[in-house]
Motif scaffolding. Structure first.
Motif, PDB file in Angstrom:
ATOM      1  N   ILE A   3       0.850  -1.196   0.000  1.00 55.44           N
ATOM      2  CA  ILE A   3       0.000   0.000   0.000  1.00 55.44           C
ATOM      3  C   ILE A   3       0.882   1.241   0.000  1.00 55.44           C
ATOM      4  N   GLU A   4       1.858   1.258   0.892  1.00 54.35           N
ATOM      5  CA  GLU A   4       2.809   2.379   0.968  1.00 54.35           C
ATOM      6  C   GLU A   4       4.060   2.041   0.167  1.00 54.35           C
ATOM      7  N   ALA A   5       4.818   3.066  -0.183  1.00 55.07           N
ATOM      8  CA  ALA A   5       5.997   2.885  -1.037  1.00 55.07           C
ATOM      9  C   ALA A   5       7.108   2.098  -0.355  1.00 55.07           C
ATOM     10  N   THR A   6       7.244   2.234   0.956  1.00 54.14           N
ATOM     11  CA  THR A   6       8.315   1.535   1.671  1.00 54.14           C
ATOM     12  C   THR A   6       7.756   0.887   2.938  1.00 54.14           C
ATOM     13  N   ALA A   7       8.510  -0.065   3.470  1.00 49.30           N
ATOM     14  CA  ALA A   7       8.116  -0.710   4.722  1.00 49.30           C
ATOM     15  C   ALA A   7       8.086   0.311   5.859  1.00 49.30           C
ATOM     16  N   ALA A   8       9.037   1.240   5.853  1.00 43.54           N
ATOM     17  CA  ALA A   8       9.070   2.268   6.905  1.00 43.54           C
ATOM     18  C   ALA A   8       7.814   3.137   6.852  1.00 43.54           C
ATOM     19  N   GLU A   9       7.384   3.506   5.643  1.00 44.63           N
ATOM     20  CA  GLU A   9       6.155   4.303   5.508  1.00 44.63           C
ATOM     21  C   GLU A   9       4.933   3.506   5.964  1.00 44.63           C
ATOM     22  N   ALA A  10       4.922   2.209   5.696  1.00 35.82           N
ATOM     23  CA  ALA A  10       3.814   1.366   6.152  1.00 35.82           C
ATOM     24  C   ALA A  10       3.750   1.358   7.672  1.00 35.82           C
ATOM     25  N   GLN A  11       4.908   1.242   8.322  1.00 33.99           N
ATOM     26  CA  GLN A  11       4.926   1.227   9.787  1.00 33.99           C
ATOM     27  C   GLN A  11       4.457   2.570  10.352  1.00 33.99           C
TER      28      GLN A  11
END
Length: 151
Positions: A9-17
């Motif tokens: 959904i988000e561009a990066t795993a960090a953004e998802a978190q």
């Protein structure tokens, strides 16, 4: 036929978190957060009954969880489902952070969202063990993909 994965959904795993942390911050108490987890679990894509086999079963969970990895070191997708509403929500969060990412990004990303939203303190020991098994499976698959691409 499977429903296309909504992840990432988000561009990066960090953004998802970060998104997960922000979403859970809206809720005042844990009964609301549990309800949100259940709602997230309902958003998991269809999972074919043909995949609900012992081969795809995740061991270490009290409830039944099946997970099917696809892809390679460049992009790993995970399809998973549980017979438990809350566990399905936990699966959704893990897939949101890790599915559709490169193996290197998966390995480099600790599951900080679990502590950030206070989840660790609110899960039973069996659910915590199951979540740990799910995250270990994802990391192991990513490591195997990296090892395979190196040779």
């Amino acid at each position: 036929m499977t429903t296309p994965s909504p992840f990432p959904i988000e561009a990066t795993a960090a953004e998802a978190q970060t998104a997960i942390r922000d979403e859970f911050a809206f809720f005042g108490d844990w009964s609301e957060r549990y309800q949100y987890l259940i709602d997230l679990g309902r958003k998991l894509p269809d999972f074919p009954d043909a995949w609900k086999t012992e081969e795809h079963r995740l061991h270490g969970c009290q409830s039944m969880v099946w997970i099917v990895p696809q892809g390679d070191a460049g992009r790993l997708d995970f399809h998973a489902v549980s017979d438990s509403a809350i566990v399905s929500g936990l699966v959704y969060l893990a897939l949101r952070v890790y599915s559709g990412r490169s193996a290197a990004e998966i390995i480099a990303t600790d599951a900080d969202y679990i502590a950030d939203i206070g989840l660790a303190k609110h899960l039973s020991p069996t659910r915590s063990n199951g979540l740990a098994a799910l995250l270990a499976f994802i990391r192991d698959r990513a490591q195997a993909a990296l090892d395979g691409s190196a040779g």
